[in-house]
Design a protein around this motif. Structure first.
Motif, PDB file in Angstrom:
ATOM      1  N   GLU A 117       0.822  -1.214   0.000  1.00 18.41           N
ATOM      2  CA  GLU A 117       0.000   0.000   0.000  1.00 18.41           C
ATOM      3  C   GLU A 117       0.861   1.271   0.000  1.00 18.41           C
ATOM      4  OE1 GLU A 117      -2.854  -0.090   3.120  1.00 18.41           O
ATOM      5  OE2 GLU A 117      -3.959  -1.793   2.276  1.00 18.41           O
ATOM      6  N   ALA A 118       1.985   1.211  -0.717  1.00 19.61           N
ATOM      7  CA  ALA A 118       2.886   2.370  -0.843  1.00 19.61           C
ATOM      8  C   ALA A 118       2.456   3.183  -2.059  1.00 19.61           C
ATOM      9  CB  ALA A 118       4.329   1.900  -0.978  1.00 19.61           C
ATOM     10  N   TYR A 119       1.469   4.031  -1.879  1.00 16.52           N
ATOM     11  CA  TYR A 119       0.866   4.747  -3.008  1.00 16.52           C
ATOM     12  C   TYR A 119       1.789   5.809  -3.612  1.00 16.52           C
ATOM     13  CZ  TYR A 119      -3.380   2.461  -1.383  1.00 16.52           C
ATOM     14  OH  TYR A 119      -4.311   1.530  -1.004  1.00 16.52           O
ATOM     15  N   TRP A 120       2.845   6.204  -2.899  1.00 17.51           N
ATOM     16  CA  TRP A 120       3.760   7.217  -3.428  1.00 17.51           C
ATOM     17  C   TRP A 120       4.641   6.681  -4.561  1.00 17.51           C
ATOM     18  CZ3 TRP A 120       8.856   5.942  -3.264  1.00 17.51           C
ATOM     19  CH2 TRP A 120       9.216   4.911  -2.385  1.00 17.51           C
ATOM     20  N   ILE A 121       4.707   5.348  -4.708  1.00 17.40           N
ATOM     21  CA  ILE A 121       5.530   4.749  -5.760  1.00 17.40           C
ATOM     22  C   ILE A 121       5.071   5.211  -7.151  1.00 17.40           C
ATOM     23  CG2 ILE A 121       6.033   2.571  -6.941  1.00 17.40           C
ATOM     24  CD1 ILE A 121       7.686   2.901  -4.478  1.00 17.40           C
ATOM     25  N   ASP A 122       3.764   5.272  -7.341  1.00 17.78           N
ATOM     26  CA  ASP A 122       3.221   5.619  -8.659  1.00 17.78           C
ATOM     27  C   ASP A 122       3.705   6.991  -9.148  1.00 17.78           C
ATOM     28  OD1 ASP A 122       1.636   5.305 -10.966  1.00 17.78           O
ATOM     29  OD2 ASP A 122       0.020   6.448 -10.062  1.00 17.78           O
ATOM     30  N   PRO A 123       3.545   8.081  -8.387  1.00 11.58           N
ATOM     31  CA  PRO A 123       4.043   9.376  -8.862  1.00 11.58           C
ATOM     32  C   PRO A 123       5.568   9.453  -8.962  1.00 11.58           C
ATOM     33  CG  PRO A 123       3.235   9.555  -6.600  1.00 11.58           C
ATOM     34  CD  PRO A 123       2.804   8.216  -7.115  1.00 11.58           C
ATOM     35  N   ALA A 124       6.281   8.707  -8.103  1.00 13.71           N
ATOM     36  CA  ALA A 124       7.742   8.720  -8.165  1.00 13.71           C
ATOM     37  C   ALA A 124       8.233   8.141  -9.493  1.00 13.71           C
ATOM     38  CB  ALA A 124       8.332   7.930  -7.001  1.00 13.71           C
ATOM     39  N   LEU A 125       7.630   7.027  -9.907  1.00 14.19           N
ATOM     40  CA  LEU A 125       7.988   6.424 -11.188  1.00 14.19           C
ATOM     41  C   LEU A 125       7.602   7.338 -12.353  1.00 14.19           C
ATOM     42  CD1 LEU A 125       6.928   2.724 -10.503  1.00 14.19           C
ATOM     43  CD2 LEU A 125       9.251   3.577 -10.838  1.00 14.19           C
ATOM     44  N   THR A 126       6.476   8.016 -12.203  1.00 16.83           N
ATOM     45  CA  THR A 126       6.013   8.936 -13.243  1.00 16.83           C
ATOM     46  C   THR A 126       7.035  10.042 -13.487  1.00 16.83           C
ATOM     47  OG1 THR A 126       3.693   8.515 -12.684  1.00 16.83           O
ATOM     48  CG2 THR A 126       4.170  10.524 -13.918  1.00 16.83           C
ATOM     49  N   VAL A 127       7.615  10.584 -12.420  1.00 20.10           N
ATOM     50  CA  VAL A 127       8.617  11.649 -12.541  1.00 20.10           C
ATOM     51  C   VAL A 127       9.861  11.135 -13.262  1.00 20.10           C
ATOM     52  CG1 VAL A 127      10.204  13.124 -11.256  1.00 20.10           C
ATOM     53  CG2 VAL A 127       7.816  12.934 -10.531  1.00 20.10           C
ATOM     54  N   LEU A 128      10.327   9.935 -12.907  1.00 22.95           N
ATOM     55  CA  LEU A 128      11.520   9.372 -13.543  1.00 22.95           C
ATOM     56  C   LEU A 128      11.302   9.154 -15.032  1.00 22.95           C
ATOM     57  CD1 LEU A 128      12.643   6.747 -10.859  1.00 22.95           C
ATOM     58  CD2 LEU A 128      13.691   8.962 -11.370  1.00 22.95           C
ATOM     59  N   ILE A 129      10.147   8.603 -15.383  1.00 23.87           N
ATOM     60  CA  ILE A 129       9.828   8.368 -16.797  1.00 23.87           C
ATOM     61  C   ILE A 129       9.719   9.697 -17.546  1.00 23.87           C
ATOM     62  CG2 ILE A 129       8.064   7.487 -18.386  1.00 23.87           C
ATOM     63  CD1 ILE A 129       7.459   5.365 -16.177  1.00 23.87           C
ATOM     64  N   GLY A 130       9.097  10.679 -16.898  1.00 28.06           N
ATOM     65  CA  GLY A 130       8.935  11.997 -17.523  1.00 28.06           C
ATOM     66  C   GLY A 130      10.273  12.666 -17.808  1.00 28.06           C
ATOM     67  N   LEU A 131      11.236  12.519 -16.888  1.00 27.20           N
ATOM     68  CA  LEU A 131      12.571  13.097 -17.089  1.00 27.20           C
ATOM     69  C   LEU A 131      13.272  12.451 -18.283  1.00 27.20           C
ATOM     70  CD1 LEU A 131      13.831  13.385 -13.396  1.00 27.20           C
ATOM     71  CD2 LEU A 131      13.227  15.266 -14.938  1.00 27.20           C
ATOM     72  N   TYR A 132      13.108  11.142 -18.422  1.00 28.97           N
ATOM     73  CA  TYR A 132      13.703  10.440 -19.563  1.00 28.97           C
ATOM     74  C   TYR A 132      13.084  10.918 -20.876  1.00 28.97           C
ATOM     75  CZ  TYR A 132      14.521   6.710 -22.936  1.00 28.97           C
ATOM     76  OH  TYR A 132      14.851   6.019 -24.064  1.00 28.97           O
ATOM     77  N   ILE A 133      11.774  11.047 -20.897  1.00 31.81           N
ATOM     78  CA  ILE A 133      11.087  11.507 -22.109  1.00 31.81           C
ATOM     79  C   ILE A 133      11.540  12.913 -22.481  1.00 31.81           C
ATOM     80  CG2 ILE A 133       8.829  12.087 -23.105  1.00 31.81           C
ATOM     81  CD1 ILE A 133       7.595   9.965 -21.288  1.00 31.81           C
ATOM     82  N   LEU A 134      11.678  13.781 -21.478  1.00 36.86           N
ATOM     83  CA  LEU A 134      12.115  15.159 -21.735  1.00 36.86           C
ATOM     84  C   LEU A 134      13.503  15.183 -22.379  1.00 36.86           C
ATOM     85  CD1 LEU A 134      11.122  17.418 -18.689  1.00 36.86           C
ATOM     86  CD2 LEU A 134      10.395  17.635 -21.069  1.00 36.86           C
ATOM     87  N   LYS A 135      14.422  14.395 -21.861  1.00 39.95           N
ATOM     88  CA  LYS A 135      15.786  14.373 -22.384  1.00 39.95           C
ATOM     89  C   LYS A 135      15.807  13.931 -23.842  1.00 39.95           C
ATOM     90  CE  LYS A 135      20.202  11.947 -21.906  1.00 39.95           C
ATOM     91  NZ  LYS A 135      20.102  11.362 -23.267  1.00 39.95           N
ATOM     92  N   GLU A 136      15.167  12.819 -24.144  1.00 41.96           N
ATOM     93  CA  GLU A 136      15.169  12.295 -25.502  1.00 41.96           C
ATOM     94  C   GLU A 136      14.433  13.220 -26.468  1.00 41.96           C
ATOM     95  OE1 GLU A 136      16.839   9.570 -26.575  1.00 41.96           O
ATOM     96  OE2 GLU A 136      17.673   9.578 -24.552  1.00 41.96           O
ATOM     97  N   SER A 137      13.338  13.812 -26.007  1.00 41.73           N
ATOM     98  CA  SER A 137      12.562  14.717 -26.858  1.00 41.73           C
ATOM     99  C   SER A 137      13.366  15.961 -27.202  1.00 41.73           C
ATOM    100  CB  SER A 137      11.262  15.124 -26.150  1.00 41.73           C
ATOM    101  OG  SER A 137      10.476  14.002 -25.858  1.00 41.73           O
ATOM    102  N   TYR A 138      14.118  16.447 -26.232  1.00 44.70           N
ATOM    103  CA  TYR A 138      14.942  17.630 -26.464  1.00 44.70           C
ATOM    104  C   TYR A 138      15.990  17.359 -27.536  1.00 44.70           C
ATOM    105  CZ  TYR A 138      18.577  21.117 -25.747  1.00 44.70           C
ATOM    106  OH  TYR A 138      19.516  22.086 -25.962  1.00 44.70           O
TER     107      TYR A 138
END
Length: 307
Positions: A181-202
């Motif tokens: 029931e560690a609900y904070w995992i979901d947004p933490a993973l979202t941030v990591l994935i978002g950072l990767y997408i930003l780098k490659e998109s740039y």
């Protein structure tokens, strides 16, 4: 005297591998979007609904890319003498921009989830995420071969690769939530994935913008090219050099070549052939235009801002 030559390259037609793979991946993405909408609604998972919105934007990007491939396959005409190949570069810019916008959206959703975590049906989330992994993996496999040398296909490939990683993250998060029931995992993973997408998109956006601005490709050294040509006995110096790319495969070179001696036009063919061999064989130039001169522009540098 001005001389020029060019080599032709033929992009895949919309009925070829690229076009077919784009259409197939679009079908896969539509199926996944529907599955995530239903899964998000039934499980109460905002992350699945958010990912469904992301996938909907991917469908749009695929449509844009497919039309770009179709446009790029058209032959040049009097209206567009360079042809339509830059349609794929424009599509890459649009798709990379969409990716950046979606990354910012994911950051926003992650912020609110950190503040107020929500209980979800973790088991259903795991099942839908597994479906997402499978469908996105198939799409990544279909697009991998075309992604290496085509910015447009690379942008679409990145869409699906990021979605596959996102699905893995959602599944891992679902498993952790199910057991701990560690609900904070979901947004933490979202941030990591978002950072990767930003780098490659740039990176895609930067390379696409350089092509559209007719900038010198990063793999090209103007001084090295000129110095190599000036090793020829007949050439005194090279100036007014301009190099740009029409797309990822077509490199243009134009320059003024100052000759050592005042020779007949008929004698230029041999010099031009040697220049062509150097530029095409060593530097990958596909289209070159040379203006031969004698005792002209004596103190000019390699590149001039004014003609």
């Amino acid at each position: 005297m001005t001389a020029h030559t060019h080599a032709h390259s033929h992009p895949d037609s919309p009925d070829g591998t690229k076009g077919k793979n784009l259409l197939l991946t679009m079908v896969l993405k539509i199926v996944l979007t529907i599955a995530e909408v239903l899964g998000g609604w039934l499980s109460g998972s905002l992350s699945l609904l958010s990912d469904a919105l992301h996938n909907l934007s991917d469908v749009l990007s695929i449509i844009i890319s497919w039309f770009a491939v179709r446009m790029a396959a058209k032959e040049h005409d009097k209206k567009n003498t360079f042809g339509y190949r830059r349609a794929t570069i424009i599509a890459a810019v649009i798709n990379a921009t969409l990716l950046i916008i979606m990354s910012l959206f994911l950051f926003r959703e992650a912020y609110f989830k950190f503040i107020q975590p929500e209980k979800i049906n973790a088991l259903l989330v795991i099942v839908i995420a597994a479906i997402g992994i499978i469908l996105n993996a198939v799409a990544v496999y279909l697009l991998h071969k075309s992604s290496g040398d085509d910015l447009n296909m690379r942008a679409v490939y990145l869409h699906f690769l990021s979605d596959a990683l996102s699905s893995v993250g959602v599944m891992v998060g679902g498993i952790v939530i199910y057991y701990f029931e560690a609900y904070w995992i979901d947004p933490a993973l979202t941030v990591l994935i978002g950072l990767y997408i930003l780098k490659e998109s740039y990176e895609i956006l930067k390379e696409s913008a350089n092509i559209l601005m007719q900038g010198t490709p990063k793999t090209v050294d103007i001084d090295e090219m000129a110095e190599e040509l000036e090793k020829l006995d007949a050439i005194k110096n090279i100036h007014h050099v301009h190099i740009w790319a029409l797309d990822e495969h077509t490199l243009f070179f134009e320059a003024h070549v100052n000759l050592q001696n005042d020779i007949l036009v008929s004698e230029l063919a041999d010099i031009y052939k040697k220049v062509e061999q150097i530029l095409k064989g060593r530097f990958g130039v596909t289209h070159l235009t040379i203006q031969f001169e004698y005792n002209c522009c004596e103190d000019m540098g390699r590149v001039l801002d004014k003609e």
